[in-house]
Design a protein around this motif. Structure first.
Motif, PDB file in Angstrom:
ATOM      1  N   UNK A 191       0.840  -1.196   0.000  1.00 67.58           N
ATOM      2  CA  UNK A 191       0.000   0.000   0.000  1.00 67.58           C
ATOM      3  C   UNK A 191       0.876   1.247   0.000  1.00 67.58           C
ATOM      4  N   UNK A 192       0.290   2.345  -0.424  1.00 65.59           N
ATOM      5  CA  UNK A 192       0.997   3.622  -0.418  1.00 65.59           C
ATOM      6  C   UNK A 192       0.738   4.318   0.918  1.00 65.59           C
ATOM      7  N   UNK A 193       1.712   4.238   1.806  1.00 66.80           N
ATOM      8  CA  UNK A 193       1.611   4.824   3.135  1.00 66.80           C
ATOM      9  C   UNK A 193       2.831   5.696   3.390  1.00 66.80           C
ATOM     10  N   UNK A 194       2.844   6.366   4.525  1.00 65.64           N
ATOM     11  CA  UNK A 194       3.970   7.225   4.867  1.00 65.64           C
ATOM     12  C   UNK A 194       5.255   6.413   4.997  1.00 65.64           C
ATOM     13  N   UNK A 195       5.165   5.227   5.551  1.00 64.79           N
ATOM     14  CA  UNK A 195       6.353   4.389   5.729  1.00 64.79           C
ATOM     15  C   UNK A 195       6.923   3.973   4.375  1.00 64.79           C
ATOM     16  N   UNK A 196       6.064   3.516   3.477  1.00 66.32           N
ATOM     17  CA  UNK A 196       6.544   3.114   2.158  1.00 66.32           C
ATOM     18  C   UNK A 196       7.003   4.323   1.336  1.00 66.32           C
ATOM     19  N   UNK A 211       8.537  13.589   4.798  1.00 68.26           N
ATOM     20  CA  UNK A 211       7.426  12.970   4.078  1.00 68.26           C
ATOM     21  C   UNK A 211       6.141  13.601   4.590  1.00 68.26           C
ATOM     22  N   UNK A 212       5.413  14.215   3.690  1.00 66.88           N
ATOM     23  CA  UNK A 212       4.189  14.921   4.065  1.00 66.88           C
ATOM     24  C   UNK A 212       2.997  14.267   3.374  1.00 66.88           C
ATOM     25  N   UNK A 213       1.998  13.879   4.166  1.00 65.82           N
ATOM     26  CA  UNK A 213       0.774  13.324   3.602  1.00 65.82           C
ATOM     27  C   UNK A 213      -0.123  14.473   3.175  1.00 65.82           C
ATOM     28  N   UNK A 214      -0.213  14.692   1.864  1.00 61.58           N
ATOM     29  CA  UNK A 214      -0.957  15.827   1.319  1.00 61.58           C
ATOM     30  C   UNK A 214      -2.441  15.516   1.218  1.00 61.58           C
ATOM     31  N   UNK A 215      -2.778  14.293   0.855  1.00 65.41           N
ATOM     32  CA  UNK A 215      -4.172  13.909   0.649  1.00 65.41           C
ATOM     33  C   UNK A 215      -4.356  12.471   1.078  1.00 65.41           C
ATOM     34  N   UNK A 216      -5.557  12.172   1.582  1.00 62.75           N
ATOM     35  CA  UNK A 216      -5.874  10.800   1.965  1.00 62.75           C
ATOM     36  C   UNK A 216      -5.543  10.516   3.418  1.00 62.75           C
TER      37      UNK A 216
END
Length: 601
Positions: free
Chosen positions: A501-506, A578-583
């Motif tokens: 999955x596309x996560x902050x860790x990956x 790493x910044x989570x912009x959306x989702x």
């Protein structure tokens, strides 16, 4: 005794560059800070002014406006009292009066804006009382005026005097017109106003020489009886602008969405294209041949249908050496007849040879070929037409293909001067695997386009992270500054989500791999280098169970931005942000320790 600390050690020119990136509200606060900042910020604050009150768009803005009106009515007593001063009008009157009396502020103004979404308030009603003479006198007193943007429909209805004032200005400012809505009678206010006798003989005879940009949105399906008149008004307006450089035409259906098959539409009185001599058996051929196309530099066609007859007039009449930018879509823009092989792009091949920017856009789900050129979406003929167009010249700097792939991908490599390249196709649930660039194609792209700075492509994650593709991107493309990678959602099988999955860790793992490989390859990486990892859809898909797939897309859509933190240089010890912009995060551990979506490590 120590020397006093200078409050503003930077050069004023540097402060000017900093303030130039701020918003209007920030500039207003900065101008109130001190005299030094006031001197720098004031010219920027008045560089572009809006003389109409924009309509509220958010619920909070609407609530505040209603509360203000309620308070005003309570203070005024009688809501119909014309002498009351509304608070949302007062600011515009203050600005207008300040411009009238202050010569220095007038010298700062470069642009005047009448926005499309403007409130029709008493302030504008007062300006109408003298046919906008007071407004015209103010425009003529702006010594450095360069541009006027006219989008307000109410002002367009009586814009004859305004157009005359702009044309008579000694600086010859440009007029940019935006026509987004039409009335129920099938008329365009601006086109009707400049053609009326009240507009003046100089406007009717000499044409609209001040108009440099024309953006039009028309819905011929909404009012079929007036559809033909709408398009004729646009056509007359188009050819009355001898200095028009930018033209954008959007044709929508009655619901405002994208158009599919419109065959037979004209039998109901709705016309969706220009009419020249011989087009559909009407018009004077000799008169149409005498029409002089304006010197367009930018052309955008969205949902516009062009038959072979009209296409011939465009090819013969337009000065293609001036055209630098062409945008097609995302609504279907194609030739209407089966014999128009290659579509619109194929018809322009060999003519649009001076382009530096080409954008071809399409909705997901409409790019399935059915063997006919007039059927929905870019068929095989359309892809051949795109390949022929790309193969006819080699001057592109920006190429954006969304939903389209040329039939021969090697036609992209011939544009050696490419600086920005986008190759993206959204997923469709019932289609085959989408086309992505291979490692060999990426290496060839780097060899042929060494100056590429912005790259946006699709990659696959079939059970593992795309290490090979990421390593190829990291060890090549030395001029790359922005990289965007799109991962598929897995709509073909929503019962089994794709892994990993596309996560902050990956995202952090992929970013670390990229920057380390780039450092070991000896490629310098600036601290502003940004990698965007995202999964989702650009446009709504067609032909799928919308409810299930929308829920699935909302669950797994995510966008992450990866960059060097603290001015790192990309070495193995550099920190990444790493910044989570959306989702939302798909990792429970991440949500527990990092709910804000920002991770450094």
């Amino acid at each position: 005794m120590p020397e006093p600390i200078q409050p503003f050690p930077l050069n004023p020119d540097i402060w000017h560059l900093i303030f130039n990136t701020t918003t209007q509200n920030d500039l207003l606060n900065i101008a109130r800070t001190c005299r030094t900042f006031n001197t720098i910020a004031t010219p920027l604050l008045y560089r572009s002014i809006t003389l109409l009150t924009p309509k509220p768009t958010t619920p909070d803005q609407k609530t505040k406006l209603l509360s203000k009106r309620t308070a005003e009515r309570q203070r005024a007593g009688d809501p119909s009292n014309p002498n009351r001063t509304r608070e949302y009008d007062r600011a515009r009157w203050t600005l207008f009066a300040r411009l009238e009396r202050d010569e220095h502020i007038r010298s700062y103004v470069r642009e005047v804006v009448f926005p499309s979404s403007s409130s029709w308030t008493g302030y504008v009603g007062y300006l109408r009382e003298d046919n906008y003479d007071r407004l015209c006198r103010l425009l003529l007193r702006l010594p450095n005026l360069r541009r006027v943007k006219l989008g307000c429909k109410k002002v367009q209805k009586e814009c004859g005097a305004l157009v005359r004032a702009i044309a008579a200005h000694p600086r010859q400012p440009e007029l940019e017109v935006t026509i987004c809505e039409t009335d129920k009678r099938g008329e365009f206010p601006f086109a009707q106003a400049v053609s009326a006798p009240t507009a003046g003989a100089e406007v009717q005879d000499s044409g609209l020489s001040c108009v440099s940009s024309l953006t039009v949105t028309v819905e011929p399906h909404r009012w079929p009886n007036g559809g033909g008149r709408r398009m004729r008004d646009i056509q007359d307006l188009f050819f009355r602008c001898p200095r028009l450089r930018c033209f954008a035409m959007t044709v929508r259906n009655a619901e405002g969405g994208h158009i599919f098959i419109q065959v037979g539409m004209e039998m109901y009185g709705a016309v969706s294209s220009f009419k020249f001599g011989g087009s559909h058996g009407d018009g004077d051929g000799d008169a149409s041949r005498r029409l002089v196309f304006p010197p367009l530099e930018e052309l955008s066609l969205d949902g516009y249908q062009m038959d072979a007859v009209e296409c011939a007039y465009w090819r013969d009449g337009l000065d293609w050496s001036r055209l630098k930018s062409l945008t097609v879509g995302p609504n279907e823009t194609y030739a209407r007849y089966e014999q128009d092989e290659g579509g619109l792009l194929g018809k322009f091949a060999g003519y649009a040879t001076s382009l530096t920017t080409l954008r071809v856009l399409d909705y997901a789900g409409t790019n399935i070929g059915y063997g006919k050129a007039w059927v929905i979406g870019p068929t095989g003929e359309w892809r051949d037409g795109l390949a022929r167009l790309l193969d006819s010249f080699d001057s592109l700097v920006t190429l954006e293909l969304r939903g389209y792939w040329p039939s021969r991908v090697e036609t992209i490599w011939r544009h050696r001067g490419l600086r920005e390249l986008t190759l993206h196709v959204d997923e469709v649930a019932d289609s085959d695997e989408r086309r992505v660039l291979s490692v060999e194609e990426l290496e060839f792209l780097d060899e042929r386009c060494p100056g590429l700075r912005v790259l946006e492509i699709d990659i696959e994650r079939d059970g593992e992270l795309p290490i090979t593709i990421l390593t190829t991107l990291a060890t090549r493309f030395k001029s790359l500054h922005v990289l965007s990678l799109h991962f598929e959602l897995g709509l073909r099988n929503i019962k089994t989500p794709l892994r990993p999955s596309l996560s902050t860790i990956n995202a952090h793992r992929l970013g670390k791999l990229f920057f380390n490989a780039r450092h070991h390859a000896g490629i310098a990486t600036s601290c502003s280098f940004t990698i965007t990892l995202w999964t989702g859809r650009s446009y709504p898909c067609e032909g799928e169970p919308e409810r299930d797939h929308t829920r699935f897309a909302d669950e797994y859509t995510a966008t992450y931005s990866v960059s060097l933190a603290d001015g790192g240089d990309g070495d193995s010890e550099a920190l990444l942000e790493v910044r989570r912009v959306e989702g939302k995060s798909l990792d429970i551990r991440e949500m527990a320790v990092n709910p804000s979506g920002i991770f450094r490590g």
